[in-house]
Design an enzyme around this catalytic site. Structure first.
Site, mmCIF file in Angstrom:
data_model
loop_
_atom_site.group_PDB
_atom_site.id
_atom_site.type_symbol
_atom_site.label_atom_id
_atom_site.label_comp_id
_atom_site.label_asym_id
_atom_site.label_seq_id
_atom_site.Cartn_x
_atom_site.Cartn_y
_atom_site.Cartn_z
ATOM 1 C CG HIS A 128 -1.741 -13.257 -56.469
ATOM 2 N ND1 HIS A 128 -1.276 -14.555 -56.453
ATOM 3 C CD2 HIS A 128 -2.328 -13.093 -57.694
ATOM 4 C CE1 HIS A 128 -1.557 -15.145 -57.595
ATOM 5 N NE2 HIS A 128 -2.190 -14.278 -58.374
ATOM 6 C CG HIS A 135 -3.331 -10.142 -60.813
ATOM 7 N ND1 HIS A 135 -4.650 -10.521 -60.919
ATOM 8 C CD2 HIS A 135 -2.621 -11.298 -60.689
ATOM 9 C CE1 HIS A 135 -4.732 -11.846 -60.885
ATOM 10 N NE2 HIS A 135 -3.511 -12.338 -60.738
ATOM 11 C CB SER A 137 -4.210 -6.317 -65.568
ATOM 12 O OG SER A 137 -2.903 -5.890 -65.930
ATOM 13 C CD GLU A 197 -5.102 -15.777 -58.695
ATOM 14 O OE1 GLU A 197 -5.068 -14.766 -59.427
ATOM 15 O OE2 GLU A 197 -4.324 -16.741 -58.816
ATOM 16 C CE1 TYR A 205 -7.088 -15.652 -62.114
ATOM 17 C CE2 TYR A 205 -5.624 -17.530 -61.932
ATOM 18 C CZ TYR A 205 -5.820 -16.177 -62.122
ATOM 19 O OH TYR A 205 -4.744 -15.357 -62.313
#
Length: 728
Positions: A125, A234, A285, A475, A515
């Site tokens: 990703h 991520h 994140s 995701e 998602y």
């Protein structure tokens, strides 16, 4: 609603359970078993010039060189009866078209050995790699359409890695371990996470998964040959200002591990293969400093992720001084924890049969009712046609969107509705199905020139003994992933006479459908919820489907394969023109150095050289390099140059830029920051490329800078050293 999977609608029949208990079940983890395992790695780097990156949906974020190359890492697992192929690929996502192309090529080479049932292709990703390979209009339009060069290069690299893993198969032992890693990830949608029931959240210490799971591969003679690590984060340390191809934090973590194990080998050329694969990273994140307003440094509005109503001012930052430093820090944290697990004596053996099951599912045709113990009422579940909500356009704190959109939008805007309706108006049924999402793009009802988002997705489940891999086509957020893992574990536990090991979600695998959030998170309509394309009960549908897969897996029940998606490769459009031609300045050839490095550099200094160049899209140079760092080696009666670094190394950067668009002129700038372990001596920078002739055809070229001296103390007699170096 999270308790819903325990309702009677999801329980297998007692007779099926009893039959399975008498069958050949997963072996005890305490027993050591030998498998046949092969590992392989191959370069799958896409075009490094003027192709928009996939991930942030910013047309201006076009490639202009390479920082870290993309790799495909392949792992073959075989117990003598069944085989599974797992791939972790440095790319934004895996499309059905790419998987189909890979399977088609593998079928020509190996017959039915690798097939839809046993091949798992999971994307890391990264958001810093060229796009245009998806074959669904919504994902390709953000990069100006389908890019055959990206698609073909990606598929070729994946197949090449499989070839190497296939040839490498030999007896191995497998073991797994887990450990907690802190300060490497945060939840970028904490208010959405808080929508989940308090009693469910109380089961977990953190609002993101902090546990790394590792699968270690060791030859029968004790030689370690590979490792796969799963950790939720991520790969967005490199933000949307970056224009260099990069595998980001997880890719660099792989490089660090492989350099440690393949001492003396160039990146991608060693025998040991280390993957850092994606899992339920949807709301996770790496930008651990959190989101702040770039104009005043204050925290952004927590719910809308805006600063005075503007999403572009709200930006999350990583722990470093810039995006490169942040990438390095997160990668080193990942590598450090993985290495700790790798050398730990607390390893659990993997034992048992290898099994896999796969089924295509039309998400728009899923319709059922279950009793929700949480609300104490029946819930009707309907899979919606794909649609993206308003908050999708707001982007995330890792990469803001555009215009006046913000996260958490549950009410439509008449102006944007009018713009949308000019393209296509969502039906009343679609509006009702997607509530409370206000629809910005009714992609499931957009047909021109072909489908915009998938309706049919790939679902599968795989057992490597007592180690469980759950490939998912998108995701999953933190809690969505936790619920799916629990569903899988609960189902498998009903069939197994011994304890099941880790249940790992392999993210962005085989198909990409954006998602998946929990129904509770969907209500808030932040970015992840607005990008959950099949409606509020998308996760509920997946839980039901994966329970079905697990039952089939454990009872050896053959499932109908399901209707496969349409291959749109013949219908794709491309809006980016090809490279027309290259030219070089009058009386100067390609590869000529236009800026030489200085004569003496020290450890830690940056050395650069610039060359007259051709367009990097002329040739991908996979398994090669656009730049190399070479060291002069004195032999008995001759001098030779040996490569010590390429454009796959962290310390190098290959920049490409046009100097004249109309004349087709361009230059390449090569950079090398001298690493601490560099042996003093004489070095040079080299550039290789291909130029497109005005009358057609390619010409390859190579250029070398003047040699320079690497010393530990460059301040002593710099002028003398320069003269000695250049005139010796």
């Amino acid at each position: 609603m999270y308790k819903a999977m325990k309702s009677s609608a999801f329980r297998p029949a007692a007779a099926v359970i009893l039959a399975a208990l008498a069958a050949n079940l997963v072996a005890s983890a305490a027993e050591q078993q030998t498998y046949n395992v092969g590992v392989g790695i191959a370069d799958c780097t896409g075009p490094a010039g003027e192709i928009t990156f996939m991930g942030y949906a910013r047309l201006e974020q076009k490639g202009a060189g390479i920082h870290l190359r993309q790799f495909s890492r392949a792992f073959v697992f075989d117990d003598g009866q069944s085989r599974i192929l797992f791939l972790s690929v440095d790319v934004a996502m895996v499309s059905y078209g790419v998987r189909k192309e890979v399977l088609d090529q593998l079928k020509k080479k190996y017959g039915s050995l690798y097939n839809e049932q046993n091949v798992i292709i999971s994307a890391t990703h990264t958001h810093s790699a060229p796009g245009g390979f998806n074959q669904y209009m919504f994902y390709d339009i953000s990069v100006l359409g389908f890019m055959p060069q990206t698609f073909d290069g990606l598929a070729a690299g994946i197949v090449r890695s499989v070839d190497r893993a296939h040839a490498d198969v030999s007896p191995c032992n497998l073991s797994w371990s887990q450990g907690e890693l802190l300060d490497a990830n945060i939840n970028r949608s904490p208010t959405a996470y808080l929508q989940n029931p308090a009693e469910e959240r109380a089961k977990y210490k953190h609002d993101v998964d902090k546990e790394m799971t590792q699968l270690k591969i060791t030859r029968a003679d004790g030689t370690p040959v590979g490792v796969i690590n799963w950790f939720a984060v991520h790969p967005t340390s490199m933000n949307n200002t970056n224009t260099l191809v990069s595998s980001d934090n997880v890719g660099y973590a792989s490089v660090l591990f492989e350099k440690k194990m393949n001492e003396g080998s160039l990146i991608g050329k060693g025998k040991f293969v280390a993957a850092f694969a994606s899992t339920n990273l949807g709301d996770v994140s790496p930008n651990t400093k959190g989101a702040h307003c770039i104009d005043n440094g204050e925290e952004c509005d927590l719910h809308t992720s805006t600063c005075d109503g503007a999403n572009v001012l709200c930006v999350a930052s990583g722990p470093g001084e810039d995006i490169f430093d942040s990438t390095r820090i997160i990668a080193e944290k990942l590598f450090s924890k993985a290495w700790e697990l790798f050398v730990s004596s607390e390893q659990s053996a993997v034992s048992g049969n290898i099994k896999s099951v796969h089924q295509y599912v039309d998400m728009t045709k899923q319709n059922f009712t279950f009793y929700d113990n949480n609300t104490m009422q029946n819930v009707n579940v309907q899979g919606c046609k794909p649609a993206m909500g308003y908050s999708f356009a707001a982007g995330t704190t890792d990469g803001a969107g555009a215009f006046s959109f913000s996260q958490g939008m549950t009410s439509p805007n008449e102006l944007w509705n009018a713009v949308r309706d000019f393209i296509v108006t969502p039906s009343d049924a679609e509006r009702k199905c997607q509530k409370p999402k206000p629809i910005l793009f009714p992609t499931g009802e957009m047909k021109f020139p072909y489908e915009w988002q998938p309706k049919i997705v790939s679902t599968s489940c795989a057992l490597i003994g007592n180690f469980v891999i759950v490939p998912v086509p998108g995701e999953f957020t933190t809690m969505a992933g936790r619920r799916l893992r629990q569903t899988v574990r609960d189902t498998l536990d009903q069939f197994s006479t011994s304890s099941i090991g880790p249940v790992v979600i392999a993210g962005l695998a085989n198909t990409y459908s954006s998602y998946i959030v929990t129904p509770e998170e969907y209500e808030l309509q932040r970015y992840e919820a607005a990008s959950t394309i099949y409606g509020q009960h998308t996760l509920t549908i997946y839980q039901r489907q994966y329970k079905k897969l697990c039952i089939a897996l454990m009872t050896s029940t053959k499932l109908r394969p399901g209707r496969s998606p349409t291959d749109f490769r013949e219908k794709t459009i491309t809006l980016l023109p090809p490279v027309i031609f290259d030219t070089s300045p009058w009386n100067r050839s390609y590869g000529t150095v236009v800026k030489q490095p200085k004569g003496v550099v020290a450890i830690g200094e940056k050395v650069t050289a610039s060359f007259i160049a051709g367009h990097p899209r002329n040739h991908l140079l996979q398994e090669e390099s656009f730049m190399t760092v070479e060291r002069r080696v004195q032999r008995e009666n001759s001098t030779a140059w040996t490569i010590v670094a390429t454009d796959a190394d962290w310390e190098t950067k290959f920049h490409w830029y046009r100097t004249s668009f109309l004349k087709g002129m361009s230059e390449a700038r090569t950079e090398w920051v001298v690493p601490a372990n560099t042996e003093p001596g004489v070095y040079r920078l080299s550039h290789k490329g291909n130029a497109k002739l005005i009358f057609g055809g390619l010409v390859s070229y190579r250029g070398h800078s003047k040699p320079f001296q690497v010393e530990s103390s460059p301040k002593e007699s710099v002028g003398n050293r320069n003269r000695r170096l250049y005139f010796q």
